[in-house]
Design a protein around this motif. Structure first.
Motif, PDB file in Angstrom:
ATOM      1  N   ILE A  86       5.233  44.712  60.180  1.00  0.00           N
ATOM      2  CA  ILE A  86       4.137  43.937  60.778  1.00  0.00           C
ATOM      3  C   ILE A  86       4.656  43.043  61.904  1.00  0.00           C
ATOM      4  N   LEU A  87       5.781  42.352  61.650  1.00  0.00           N
ATOM      5  CA  LEU A  87       6.315  41.431  62.662  1.00  0.00           C
ATOM      6  C   LEU A  87       6.887  42.149  63.874  1.00  0.00           C
ATOM      7  N   SER A  88       7.472  43.328  63.660  1.00  0.00           N
ATOM      8  CA  SER A  88       8.106  44.031  64.777  1.00  0.00           C
ATOM      9  C   SER A  88       7.148  44.962  65.507  1.00  0.00           C
ATOM     10  N   LEU A  89       6.140  45.489  64.801  1.00  0.00           N
ATOM     11  CA  LEU A  89       5.270  46.504  65.415  1.00  0.00           C
ATOM     12  C   LEU A  89       3.921  45.979  65.909  1.00  0.00           C
ATOM     13  N   ALA A  90       3.555  44.747  65.510  1.00  0.00           N
ATOM     14  CA  ALA A  90       2.228  44.218  65.889  1.00  0.00           C
ATOM     15  C   ALA A  90       2.024  44.256  67.403  1.00  0.00           C
ATOM     16  N   LYS A  91       3.040  43.796  68.143  1.00  0.00           N
ATOM     17  CA  LYS A  91       2.920  43.739  69.604  1.00  0.00           C
ATOM     18  C   LYS A  91       2.877  45.147  70.206  1.00  0.00           C
ATOM     19  N   LEU A  92       3.769  46.027  69.710  1.00  0.00           N
ATOM     20  CA  LEU A  92       3.843  47.399  70.236  1.00  0.00           C
ATOM     21  C   LEU A  92       2.545  48.158  69.984  1.00  0.00           C
ATOM     22  N   ILE A  93       2.038  48.067  68.747  1.00  0.00           N
ATOM     23  CA  ILE A  93       0.830  48.820  68.398  1.00  0.00           C
ATOM     24  C   ILE A  93      -0.382  48.285  69.154  1.00  0.00           C
ATOM     25  N   SER A  94      -0.485  46.960  69.314  1.00  0.00           N
ATOM     26  CA  SER A  94      -1.626  46.422  70.069  1.00  0.00           C
ATOM     27  C   SER A  94      -1.547  46.858  71.536  1.00  0.00           C
ATOM     28  N   VAL A 191      -5.934  36.708  63.831  1.00  0.00           N
ATOM     29  CA  VAL A 191      -4.773  36.992  62.978  1.00  0.00           C
ATOM     30  C   VAL A 191      -3.641  37.623  63.799  1.00  0.00           C
ATOM     31  N   LEU A 192      -3.982  38.582  64.660  1.00  0.00           N
ATOM     32  CA  LEU A 192      -2.972  39.231  65.509  1.00  0.00           C
ATOM     33  C   LEU A 192      -2.326  38.210  66.450  1.00  0.00           C
ATOM     34  N   ASP A 193      -3.152  37.313  67.015  1.00  0.00           N
ATOM     35  CA  ASP A 193      -2.622  36.256  67.886  1.00  0.00           C
ATOM     36  C   ASP A 193      -1.672  35.337  67.115  1.00  0.00           C
ATOM     37  N   ALA A 194      -2.042  35.044  65.857  1.00  0.00           N
ATOM     38  CA  ALA A 194      -1.205  34.166  65.025  1.00  0.00           C
ATOM     39  C   ALA A 194       0.158  34.808  64.763  1.00  0.00           C
ATOM     40  N   ILE A 195       0.175  36.148  64.594  1.00  0.00           N
ATOM     41  CA  ILE A 195       1.449  36.866  64.396  1.00  0.00           C
ATOM     42  C   ILE A 195       2.292  36.787  65.668  1.00  0.00           C
ATOM     43  N   ARG A 198       3.467  33.208  66.252  1.00  0.00           N
ATOM     44  CA  ARG A 198       4.154  32.617  65.086  1.00  0.00           C
ATOM     45  C   ARG A 198       3.434  31.351  64.600  1.00  0.00           C
ATOM     46  N   ASP A 199       2.093  31.452  64.509  1.00  0.00           N
ATOM     47  CA  ASP A 199       1.279  30.338  64.005  1.00  0.00           C
ATOM     48  C   ASP A 199       1.294  30.402  62.475  1.00  0.00           C
ATOM     49  N   PHE A 200       2.319  29.788  61.871  1.00  0.00           N
ATOM     50  CA  PHE A 200       2.539  29.948  60.439  1.00  0.00           C
ATOM     51  C   PHE A 200       1.470  29.260  59.587  1.00  0.00           C
ATOM     52  N   LYS A 201       0.817  28.223  60.137  1.00  0.00           N
ATOM     53  CA  LYS A 201      -0.247  27.539  59.371  1.00  0.00           C
ATOM     54  C   LYS A 201      -1.428  28.479  59.165  1.00  0.00           C
ATOM     55  N   VAL A 206      -4.386  32.836  55.709  1.00  0.00           N
ATOM     56  CA  VAL A 206      -4.779  34.243  55.537  1.00  0.00           C
ATOM     57  C   VAL A 206      -4.023  34.864  54.357  1.00  0.00           C
ATOM     58  N   ILE A 207      -2.710  34.575  54.280  1.00  0.00           N
ATOM     59  CA  ILE A 207      -1.881  35.131  53.195  1.00  0.00           C
ATOM     60  C   ILE A 207      -2.323  34.591  51.836  1.00  0.00           C
ATOM     61  N   SER A 208      -2.694  33.297  51.780  1.00  0.00           N
ATOM     62  CA  SER A 208      -3.187  32.710  50.521  1.00  0.00           C
ATOM     63  C   SER A 208      -4.435  33.441  50.027  1.00  0.00           C
ATOM     64  N   GLY A 209      -5.350  33.706  50.956  1.00  0.00           N
ATOM     65  CA  GLY A 209      -6.551  34.482  50.608  1.00  0.00           C
ATOM     66  C   GLY A 209      -6.169  35.870  50.137  1.00  0.00           C
ATOM     67  N   GLY A 210      -5.181  36.448  50.828  1.00  0.00           N
ATOM     68  CA  GLY A 210      -4.696  37.779  50.457  1.00  0.00           C
ATOM     69  C   GLY A 210      -4.125  37.818  49.054  1.00  0.00           C
ATOM     70  N   VAL A 211      -3.344  36.799  48.703  1.00  0.00           N
ATOM     71  CA  VAL A 211      -2.719  36.744  47.370  1.00  0.00           C
ATOM     72  C   VAL A 211      -3.795  36.676  46.279  1.00  0.00           C
ATOM     73  N   VAL A 212      -4.792  35.811  46.489  1.00  0.00           N
ATOM     74  CA  VAL A 212      -5.892  35.677  45.509  1.00  0.00           C
ATOM     75  C   VAL A 212      -6.642  37.009  45.370  1.00  0.00           C
ATOM     76  N   GLY A 213      -6.970  37.622  46.512  1.00  0.00           N
ATOM     77  CA  GLY A 213      -7.682  38.907  46.495  1.00  0.00           C
ATOM     78  C   GLY A 213      -6.870  39.999  45.822  1.00  0.00           C
ATOM     79  N   LEU A 214      -5.569  40.020  46.123  1.00  0.00           N
ATOM     80  CA  LEU A 214      -4.672  41.054  45.604  1.00  0.00           C
ATOM     81  C   LEU A 214      -4.541  40.972  44.084  1.00  0.00           C
ATOM     82  N   LEU A 215      -4.283  39.758  43.581  1.00  0.00           N
ATOM     83  CA  LEU A 215      -4.085  39.580  42.141  1.00  0.00           C
ATOM     84  C   LEU A 215      -5.353  39.906  41.352  1.00  0.00           C
ATOM     85  N   THR A 216      -6.506  39.642  41.947  1.00  0.00           N
ATOM     86  CA  THR A 216      -7.783  39.927  41.271  1.00  0.00           C
ATOM     87  C   THR A 216      -8.106  41.420  41.336  1.00  0.00           C
TER      88      THR A 216
END
Length: 310
Positions: A86-94, A191-195, A198-201, A206-216
């Motif tokens: 995700i970190l290395s290919l986001a820019k290339l794929i976009s 989200v793509l802009d944040a990647i 490097r907008d970690f906040k 987004v990742i917190s929401g992902g974790v909750v969704g994933l575990l459920t």
């Protein structure tokens, strides 16, 4: 969980990289790649084992027992691969999606087409109900691909949390792309802009929401696989078939929008025949890349069988 050598974890990391690459593209699901590469059910089992009782093990029996219970080595190896990708290919794929869209979509079209055959083959018995669910899955996924995306260049933390939860649910479903759900919600661009920035906040929300969704959601999917495997596979195969409309390489733009940089970009598109496409349809190269995508899945299938036999 099974004993593995270092080389096995390296292969899992490579599979994670393939999942991450797929998840960056709006229309291709990392869950599909996990399924084809033979790690889907182990992934579901590992994620669904993370619950309050296993966290209690950490306190009662120590880190080692807790780590083994959640299959920690497998999850870490896979996540490393996903994040590298995700970190290395986001820019290339976009960049590729912006400059070579027909060729990118052609490759992924071949990839997803082969996935339908692969997942369909896992169904051991077709019944009237499984055929009905296959058709319903295809129609629902097709309908989702025709929905008009929302526009939201700047989004509230709560919205991004919910978007992350919904996207991750789609991400582990073969056929429905997490990135595409973000596009529909209007959260893909932020989200793509944040990647990129490097907008970690914002990424943490987004990742917190992902974790909750994933575990459920992983627990629901695990239960379905344990109790209704053939029917679940039929729905998932239908999902993938219906989602092909989203990644059809030749599109006609119905409406445009102006993005945050003041550039006009396609907003609502529909699939058209390459013969009626205005401009260079790049048909020969598109067919060749679709074939390459198809063959990639066949190779992944063979690799998965070899790794299972060792």
């Amino acid at each position: 969980m099974q004993q593995r050598k270092l080389i096995h974890y390296f292969i899992i990391t490579l599979k994670g990289m393939a999942m991450g690459a797929a998840d960056v593209v709006p229309g291709v699901s990392g869950g599909t790649i996990a399924f084809i590469s033979g790690i889907y059910e182990e992934l579901l089992t590992s994620i669904s084992s993370i619950k309050f009782s296993t966290i209690k093990l950490l306190k009662d029996k120590g880190f080692r027992v807790f780590w083994d219970t959640i299959n920690g080595n497998f999850l870490v190896a896979l996540l490393i691969g996903i994040f590298i990708s995700i970190l290395s290919l986001a820019k290339l794929i976009s960049w590729l999606l912006e400059n070579k869209p027909i060729l990118v979509w052609s490759f992924f079209f071949g990839l997803v087409l082969a996935s339908i055959l692969f997942i369909g083959k896992q169904i051991t018995k077709w019944t009237v109900l499984s055929v009905i669910l296959f058709i319903v899955g295809a129609l629902v996924a097709y309908y989702i691909t025709t929905l008009q995306p929302l526009v939201s260049e700047n989004s509230s933390p709560l919205f991004l949390f919910i978007a992350g939860a919904l996207a991750i649910c789609a991400m582990i479903l073969p056929g429905i792309s997490g990135s595409f759900i973000l596009v529909l919600l209007g959260a893909y661009k932020p989200v793509l802009d944040a990647i990129h920035d490097r907008d970690f906040k914002l990424l943490a929300i987004v990742i917190s929401g992902g974790v909750v969704g994933l575990l459920t959601f992983s627990k629901v999917l695990k239960w379905l696989f344990n109790n209704y495997k053939n029917l679940t596979l039929a729905v998932l195969t239908g999902f993938i078939l219906g989602s092909l409309n989203k990644i059809w390489p030749w599109k006609e733009t119905l409406t445009w929008r102006t993005n945050s940089h003041g550039i006009k970009v396609p907003f609502n598109e529909q699939s058209i025949s390459p013969l009626s496409f205005e401009g260079d349809a790049q048909l020969t190269m598109a067919i060749l890349l679709a074939f390459v995508g198809f063959v990639v899945i066949l190779i992944l299938e063979k690799v998965a069988k070899l790794s299972k036999s060792h």
